[in-house]
Design a protein around this motif. Structure first.
Motif, PDB file in Angstrom:
ATOM      1  N   THR A 116      26.571  64.780   2.288  1.00  0.00           N
ATOM      2  CA  THR A 116      26.637  64.036   3.561  1.00  0.00           C
ATOM      3  C   THR A 116      28.000  63.347   3.691  1.00  0.00           C
ATOM      4  OG1 THR A 116      25.662  61.976   2.700  1.00  0.00           O
ATOM      5  CG2 THR A 116      24.133  63.592   3.640  1.00  0.00           C
ATOM      6  N   ARG A 117      28.500  62.851   2.557  1.00  0.00           N
ATOM      7  CA  ARG A 117      29.815  62.184   2.575  1.00  0.00           C
ATOM      8  C   ARG A 117      30.929  63.187   2.905  1.00  0.00           C
ATOM      9  NH1 ARG A 117      28.256  58.402   4.232  1.00  0.00           N
ATOM     10  NH2 ARG A 117      27.947  56.426   3.239  1.00  0.00           N
ATOM     11  N   ILE A 118      30.858  64.358   2.266  1.00  0.00           N
ATOM     12  CA  ILE A 118      31.888  65.389   2.491  1.00  0.00           C
ATOM     13  C   ILE A 118      31.824  65.869   3.947  1.00  0.00           C
ATOM     14  CG2 ILE A 118      32.647  67.701   1.798  1.00  0.00           C
ATOM     15  CD1 ILE A 118      31.335  67.059  -0.984  1.00  0.00           C
ATOM     16  N   THR A 119      30.591  66.039   4.448  1.00  0.00           N
ATOM     17  CA  THR A 119      30.410  66.503   5.832  1.00  0.00           C
ATOM     18  C   THR A 119      31.033  65.518   6.814  1.00  0.00           C
ATOM     19  OG1 THR A 119      28.386  67.659   5.237  1.00  0.00           O
ATOM     20  CG2 THR A 119      28.633  67.061   7.552  1.00  0.00           C
ATOM     21  N   ARG A 120      30.801  64.235   6.569  1.00  0.00           N
ATOM     22  CA  ARG A 120      31.373  63.211   7.463  1.00  0.00           C
ATOM     23  C   ARG A 120      32.891  63.278   7.458  1.00  0.00           C
ATOM     24  NH1 ARG A 120      30.493  56.868   6.390  1.00  0.00           N
ATOM     25  NH2 ARG A 120      32.139  57.325   4.881  1.00  0.00           N
ATOM     26  N   GLN A 121      33.444  63.456   6.240  1.00  0.00           N
ATOM     27  CA  GLN A 121      34.901  63.517   6.097  1.00  0.00           C
ATOM     28  C   GLN A 121      35.487  64.724   6.827  1.00  0.00           C
ATOM     29  OE1 GLN A 121      35.421  63.298   1.842  1.00  0.00           O
ATOM     30  NE2 GLN A 121      37.493  62.486   2.115  1.00  0.00           N
ATOM     31  N   VAL A 122      34.873  65.893   6.648  1.00  0.00           N
ATOM     32  CA  VAL A 122      35.396  67.115   7.277  1.00  0.00           C
ATOM     33  C   VAL A 122      35.271  66.991   8.800  1.00  0.00           C
ATOM     34  CG1 VAL A 122      35.123  69.621   7.491  1.00  0.00           C
ATOM     35  CG2 VAL A 122      34.870  68.534   5.248  1.00  0.00           C
TER      36      VAL A 122
END
Ligand SMILES: NC(=O)C1=CN([C@@H]2O[C@H](COP(=O)(O)OP(=O)(O)OC[C@H]3O[C@@H](n4cnc5c(N)ncnc54)[C@H](O)[C@@H]3O)[C@@H](O)[C@H]2O)C=CC1
Ligand SMILES: O=C(O)C1=N[C@H](C(=O)O)C[C@H](O)C1
Length: 271
Positions: free
Chosen positions: A136-142
Motif C-alpha cells: 500500500t505504501r509503494i502504491t501510494r508512492q508510485v
C-alpha cells in the motif's frame, strides 16, 4: 494461571478461525481462552480440539460472546460484517483488544466500529500481511509520482468461497492509489464493467475481481500508459501469514489507548 493475554477466536470453524487456533497453539506470548461460533453451529458445545479433528484442547466452543469476552484480553475476528459490529460493541464493553480482519464492511458497519473504538482498542485491516501493507505504501508512492495519463487498475483473485468483492485488500490498495493521486476513491472508483461501458474515464481507478479454486489471495496494481506498464503484485500462498499478523496486532494492542488502528500502525509503517 498464566499472565499471557487470553484470546478468543470468533468464527472458529472457518478457514481463518482454524488457522488462528493453530497459530495460537504455536505462540508463547498469547493463549487461547475461548472459541466462538454462531448459534446453531454444529461445533457449539464441543471441545474445540476434537471438533477440529485432533486432541482435546480444553476449550469448549461457545455461542455466547459476552461470556467468552469477559474472560479474555483480545478477540480475533474474521467472520462477517453483521457479526463483527456486534462483537465490536461487546469487545469494547469487556475492554478487549478487537482485531478485525472481516471484509465487506459497509459505511454503517464502519460507523459502529468507530463508535466502539472510543472505549477500546480496535485494530482493523483488510489484510494483515506485512507484504500487502508495504505494497500500500509503494502504491501510494508510485501513484504520487505519475499523472492521470497513467490508468490505474486493481485486479484481485481469490478462492471460490469468497463472498465479498472487491476484496478488502483491493480496496486498501485503491485507497492508497487515490491518496497518492490526491483524489477521493469514492469519486474515482470504477467497479464491475459490463456491456457498452464507453471509453475509460481519465483518472478512474478500476477494479476487477476473479474467483476460482483455492486461491488464497493475489493482488495486482497496474499502472498503464501509452507504450508501457508498471505492475506491482502480491501473492499470498498461506493463510498463516494473515493469522500471524492478527496475533501480532493483539499483542501490540495490549495497554494501548482506545482508538481505531490499522496494521500500518502495528507494523510501524504509518507516517
Ligand atoms: N484481513 C485479513 O488479513 C483477512 C481477512 N479475511 C476475511 O475474514 C473473513 C472470514 O474469512 P474466512 O475465514 O475465509 O470465512 P469462513 O466462511 O471460512 O469463516 C467465517 C466464520 O465465521 C462464522 N460466523 C459467522 N457469523 C458468526 C457469528 N455471529 N458468531 C460467530 N461466528 C460467526 C461462520 O460460521 C464461519 O465459521 C472474510 O471477511 C474474509 O474476507 C480472510 C483472510 C485474511
Ligand atoms: O477472503 C479471503 O480469503 C481474503 N480476504 C481478505 C480480502 O478481502 O482482501 C484478505 C485476503 O486477500 C484473503
Amino acid at each position: 494461571m498464566t499472565d499471557q493475554p487470553g484470546v478468543v477466536v470468533t468464527g472458529v470453524s472457518g478457514r481463518m478461525g482454524q488457522m488462528l487456533v493453530r497459530e495460537l497453539g504455536r505462540s508463547d506470548r498469547l493463549r487461547l481462552s475461548g472459541a466462538l461460533e454462531r448459534p446453531g453451529h454444529a461445533w457449539v458445545g464441543r471441545d474445540l480440539g476434537e471438533a477440529m479433528g485432533g486432541a482435546p484442547l480444553g476449550v469448549t466452543v461457545s455461542d455466547d460472546p459476552l461470556d467468552t469476552f469477559a474472560r479474555a484480553q483480545a478477540v480475533l475476528d474474521f467472520t462477517a460484517p453483521e457479526a463483527t459490529v456486534e462483537f465490536a460493541d461487546l469487545a469494547a464493553q469487556a475492554r478487549c483488544v478487537h482485531v478485525i480482519g472481516t471484509t465487506g464492511l459497509q459505511p454503517a458497519h464502519l460507523d459502529r466500529i468507530r463508535a466502539a473504538a472510543h472505549h477500546a482498542v480496535i485494530v482493523r485491516a483488510g489484510n494483515m500481511s506485512l507484504g500487502v501493507n508495504l505494497l500500500t505504501r509503494i502504491t501510494r508512492q508510485v501513484a504520487a509520482a505519475l499523472d492521470a495519463d497513467w490508468d490505474i487498475e486493481i485486479v484481485e483473485m481469490h478462492h471460490n468461497r469468497k463472498v465479498d468483492a472487491p476484496s478488502g485488500t483491493a480496496l486498501m490498495l485503491g485507497e492508497a492509489a487515490a491518496a497518492g493521486r490526491g483524489v477521493d476513491l469514492a469519486d474515482a472508483s470504477d467497479r464491475g464493467r459490463d456491456g457498452l461501458t464507453g471509453a475509460r474515464r481519465r483518472g478512474d481507478i478500476g477494479f476487477a475481481a476473479l474467483r476460482g479454486g483455492d486461491v488464497v489471495g493475489e493482488h495486482e496494481v497496474i499502472f498503464a500508459t501509452e507504450g508501457e506498464r508498471i505492475v506491482l503484485k502480491h501473492i499470498a500462498s498461506d493463510r498463516a501469514l494473515f493469522a500471524r499478523g492478527a496475533l501480532r496486532a493483539a499483542l501490540w494492542g495490549q495497554d494501548r489507548a482506545p482508538g481505531e488502528y490499522d496494521m500500518l500502525d502495528v507494523l510501524g509503517l504509518n507516517d
